[in-house]
Motif scaffolding. Structure first.
Motif, PDB file in Angstrom:
ATOM      1  N   UNK A   1      -4.658   2.396  -4.282  1.00  0.00           N
ATOM      2  CA  UNK A   1      -5.010   1.090  -4.834  1.00  0.00           C
ATOM      3  C   UNK A   1      -4.847   0.070  -3.709  1.00  0.00           C
ATOM      4  N   UNK A   2      -5.896  -0.711  -3.460  1.00  0.00           N
ATOM      5  CA  UNK A   2      -5.866  -1.697  -2.383  1.00  0.00           C
ATOM      6  C   UNK A   2      -6.246  -3.065  -2.928  1.00  0.00           C
ATOM      7  N   UNK A   3      -5.374  -4.054  -2.681  1.00  0.00           N
ATOM      8  CA  UNK A   3      -5.677  -5.441  -3.055  1.00  0.00           C
ATOM      9  C   UNK A   3      -6.635  -6.007  -2.000  1.00  0.00           C
ATOM     10  N   UNK A   4      -7.762  -6.519  -2.450  1.00  0.00           N
ATOM     11  CA  UNK A   4      -8.793  -7.025  -1.536  1.00  0.00           C
ATOM     12  C   UNK A   4      -8.338  -8.372  -0.954  1.00  0.00           C
TER      13      UNK A   4
ATOM     14  N   UNK B   1     -10.006  -0.938 -13.363  1.00  0.00           N
ATOM     15  CA  UNK B   1      -9.269  -2.189 -13.336  1.00  0.00           C
ATOM     16  C   UNK B   1     -10.101  -3.255 -14.033  1.00  0.00           C
ATOM     17  N   UNK B   2      -9.442  -4.232 -14.632  1.00  0.00           N
ATOM     18  CA  UNK B   2     -10.215  -5.316 -15.238  1.00  0.00           C
ATOM     19  C   UNK B   2     -10.529  -6.414 -14.218  1.00  0.00           C
ATOM     20  N   UNK B   3     -10.237  -6.155 -12.900  1.00  0.00           N
ATOM     21  CA  UNK B   3     -10.592  -7.077 -11.806  1.00  0.00           C
ATOM     22  C   UNK B   3     -11.087  -6.265 -10.620  1.00  0.00           C
TER      23      UNK B   3
ATOM     24  N   UNK C   1      -3.857 -17.845  -5.544  1.00  0.00           N
ATOM     25  CA  UNK C   1      -2.591 -17.658  -6.238  1.00  0.00           C
ATOM     26  C   UNK C   1      -2.403 -16.213  -6.691  1.00  0.00           C
ATOM     27  N   UNK C   2      -1.260 -15.985  -7.309  1.00  0.00           N
ATOM     28  CA  UNK C   2      -0.948 -14.638  -7.796  1.00  0.00           C
ATOM     29  C   UNK C   2      -1.827 -14.288  -8.988  1.00  0.00           C
ATOM     30  N   UNK C   3      -2.180 -13.041  -9.077  1.00  0.00           N
ATOM     31  CA  UNK C   3      -2.983 -12.527 -10.191  1.00  0.00           C
ATOM     32  C   UNK C   3      -2.259 -11.358 -10.840  1.00  0.00           C
ATOM     33  N   UNK C   4      -2.367 -11.265 -12.127  1.00  0.00           N
ATOM     34  CA  UNK C   4      -1.887 -10.090 -12.854  1.00  0.00           C
ATOM     35  C   UNK C   4      -3.070  -9.511 -13.614  1.00  0.00           C
ATOM     36  N   UNK C   5      -3.215  -8.209 -13.564  1.00  0.00           N
ATOM     37  CA  UNK C   5      -4.275  -7.564 -14.315  1.00  0.00           C
ATOM     38  C   UNK C   5      -3.897  -6.133 -14.624  1.00  0.00           C
ATOM     39  N   UNK C   6      -4.713  -5.495 -15.420  1.00  0.00           N
ATOM     40  CA  UNK C   6      -4.413  -4.152 -15.902  1.00  0.00           C
ATOM     41  C   UNK C   6      -5.197  -3.081 -15.156  1.00  0.00           C
ATOM     42  N   UNK C   7      -4.536  -1.975 -14.945  1.00  0.00           N
ATOM     43  CA  UNK C   7      -5.199  -0.760 -14.477  1.00  0.00           C
ATOM     44  C   UNK C   7      -5.225   0.157 -15.692  1.00  0.00           C
ATOM     45  N   UNK C   8      -6.414   0.636 -16.026  1.00  0.00           N
ATOM     46  CA  UNK C   8      -6.580   1.468 -17.207  1.00  0.00           C
ATOM     47  C   UNK C   8      -6.707   2.929 -16.791  1.00  0.00           C
ATOM     48  N   UNK C   9      -5.954   3.769 -17.448  1.00  0.00           N
ATOM     49  CA  UNK C   9      -6.016   5.211 -17.225  1.00  0.00           C
ATOM     50  C   UNK C   9      -6.403   5.846 -18.550  1.00  0.00           C
ATOM     51  N   UNK C  10      -7.614   6.364 -18.607  1.00  0.00           N
ATOM     52  CA  UNK C  10      -8.117   6.894 -19.865  1.00  0.00           C
ATOM     53  C   UNK C  10      -8.518   8.352 -19.701  1.00  0.00           C
TER      54      UNK C  10
ATOM     55  N   UNK D   1       2.484  -2.129 -10.329  1.00  0.00           N
ATOM     56  CA  UNK D   1       2.221  -2.185  -8.895  1.00  0.00           C
ATOM     57  C   UNK D   1       2.217  -3.661  -8.487  1.00  0.00           C
ATOM     58  N   UNK D   2       2.890  -3.982  -7.400  1.00  0.00           N
ATOM     59  CA  UNK D   2       2.834  -5.334  -6.839  1.00  0.00           C
ATOM     60  C   UNK D   2       2.320  -5.222  -5.415  1.00  0.00           C
ATOM     61  N   UNK D   3       1.211  -5.919  -5.143  1.00  0.00           N
ATOM     62  CA  UNK D   3       0.587  -5.858  -3.818  1.00  0.00           C
ATOM     63  C   UNK D   3       0.277  -7.255  -3.307  1.00  0.00           C
ATOM     64  N   UNK D   4       0.359  -7.424  -1.992  1.00  0.00           N
ATOM     65  CA  UNK D   4      -0.186  -8.606  -1.333  1.00  0.00           C
ATOM     66  C   UNK D   4      -1.622  -8.290  -0.969  1.00  0.00           C
ATOM     67  N   UNK D   5      -2.444  -9.323  -0.812  1.00  0.00           N
ATOM     68  CA  UNK D   5      -3.834  -9.099  -0.401  1.00  0.00           C
ATOM     69  C   UNK D   5      -3.864  -8.263   0.870  1.00  0.00           C
TER      70      UNK D   5
END
Length: 181
Positions: free
Chosen positions: A159-162, A131-133, A169-178, A103-107
């Motif tokens: 999913x909403x970028x706050x 999410x880890x963020x 700057x740009x951030x990359x992080x993981x969304x976990x589906x367990x 997923x790529x989102x702008x704030x």
């Protein structure tokens, strides 16, 4: 598969063929018995259809036997037992079906993703989404519950970028589906 039943000789009295399976939940048999007479003993019309049941449950391949017995007043065909090996290959698999894996989102931007299971579960399945963020992304539903009646129906998560008004700057992080059950 359809199978034809014939006798190797004309019977003196009717021959009743019975078919038994211990796995009626996995194999459908069009008829549990068939009568062969002095008129139809060698006919191509004496057919029984065996059909593997598509149950949408990932319960694995199955090898088993069906028992075919005969009974008749003609001693040549009375009390004959045949055992036929049957193999059913399961076409269902365990897994989760979801939209794009990235997923790529702008704030301030949101995206909707849908989730469903690949096969019908034997017990409820809970998908935990995290999410880890958490300070950068909100998740509308952090748990989705799939049952034997809704497993193949898409469930949506937003999913909403706050938008924090900070130039980070740009951030990359993981969304976990367990999954758990």
């Amino acid at each position: 598969k359809q199978r034809t039943f014939k006798l190797n000789a004309k019977p003196k009295s009717d021959v009743i063929i019975t078919i038994k399976s211990d796995h009626d939940d996995r194999l459908s048999i069009s008829s549990s018995s068939l009568t062969l007479s002095s008129e139809n003993w060698n006919s191509d019309e004496n057919k029984i259809t065996f059909t593997a049941i598509d149950d949408h449950i990932a319960n694995g391949d199955l090898d088993f036997s069906i028992i075919i017995n005969s009974s008749s007043g003609d001693s040549r065909f009375n009390d004959i037992e045949n055992i036929v090996q049957v193999s059913i290959k399961d076409n269902d698999e365990v897994g989760i079906i979801y939209d794009d894996s990235s997923i790529t989102l702008n704030e301030g931007q949101s995206v909707i993703r849908t989730f469903k299971l690949k096969s019908q579960p034997l017990a409820d399945v809970v998908l935990n989404i995290s999410s880890d963020h958490d300070d950068k992304l909100t998740i509308s539903s952090k748990q989705l519950i799939f049952t034997s009646s809704n497993w193949n129906i898409n469930q949506s998560v937003i999913f909403t970028a706050i938008d924090d008004n900070i130039a980070s700057g740009d951030l990359s992080f993981n969304i976990k589906i367990k999954p758990s059950s």
